[in-house]
Design an enzyme around this catalytic site. Structure first.
Site, PDB file in Angstrom:
ATOM      1  CG  HIS A   1      -2.024  -1.010   1.074  1.00  0.00           C
ATOM      2  ND1 HIS A   1      -3.067  -1.090   1.963  1.00  0.00           N
ATOM      3  CD2 HIS A   1      -2.263  -1.974   0.144  1.00  0.00           C
ATOM      4  CE1 HIS A   1      -3.886  -2.053   1.602  1.00  0.00           C
ATOM      5  NE2 HIS A   1      -3.412  -2.613   0.507  1.00  0.00           N
TER       6      HIS A   1
ATOM      7  CD  GLU B   1      -2.257   4.100   2.994  1.00  0.00           C
ATOM      8  OE1 GLU B   1      -3.462   4.258   3.230  1.00  0.00           O
ATOM      9  OE2 GLU B   1      -1.839   3.282   2.149  1.00  0.00           O
TER      10      GLU B   1
ATOM     11  CB  CYS C   1      -6.286  -0.966   4.773  1.00  0.00           C
ATOM     12  SG  CYS C   1      -4.549  -1.470   4.958  1.00  0.00           S
TER      13      CYS C   1
ATOM     14  CB  CYS D   1      -2.098   1.377   6.115  1.00  0.00           C
ATOM     15  SG  CYS D   1      -1.520   0.634   4.567  1.00  0.00           S
TER      16      CYS D   1
END
Length: 159
Positions: A82, A84, A110, A113
């Site tokens: 991801h 992040e 999410c 993260c």
């Protein structure tokens, strides 16, 4: 030089950059960008895609799509990292402290993260779009991280 009325707020400026970072994404389903900022300086950037040296979904197809995995579920069933996560990893890789920093992200993080963001010491998150992960909202609400949803048109944040 443009007048003050045409000058973007810091939040708009950084979110605009975050959207540009998202354009580097190699995810077929959703292009996400993230930047980490401290004292009005960009410390690191990240977009979603496969780890360095690994084939990207745009090249070989999406595992989640093939398995018909619903958005917001089974995050481990993905070749990609991801945005992040990539921003946090890039800061660590280059020895840059992100404690007390601000995260700008095109999408709400999410739950995986969110846990990384909490432990990284990030204090505020600005995001534009939501994400279907209720656990993430619960974790971030319980933490001391302040959340701001930015209006894509005006760049104004609302807690």
């Amino acid at each position: 030089m443009p007048g003050k009325e045409g000058r973007p707020t810091w939040e708009t400026y950084f979110m605009d950059i975050t959207q540009l970072v998202a354009r580097r994404s190699t995810c077929i389903r959703r292009a996400v960008g993230a930047i980490i900022v401290k004292d009005k300086r960009i410390l690191s950037t990240g977009y979603n895609g496969a780890p360095t040296g690994i084939k990207h979904c745009v090249d070989i197809g999406c595992l989640r799509e093939k398995m018909n995995v619903t958005s917001g579920e089974r995050h481990e069933l993905c070749r990609g990292i991801h945005a992040e996560q990539n921003a946090i990893i890039q800061a660590a890789y280059h020895g840059v402290s992100i404690k007390d920093a601000v995260l700008y992200c095109t999408n709400f993080p999410c739950s995986i993260c969110a846990k990384m963001i909490i432990n990284a010491g990030i204090r505020r998150i600005y995001y534009q779009s939501g994400y279907a992960d209720e656990l993430s909202r619960e974790l971030l609400k319980e933490s001391s991280i302040k959340l701001f949803k930015l209006d894509a048109r005006q760049g104004e944040g609302e807690p």
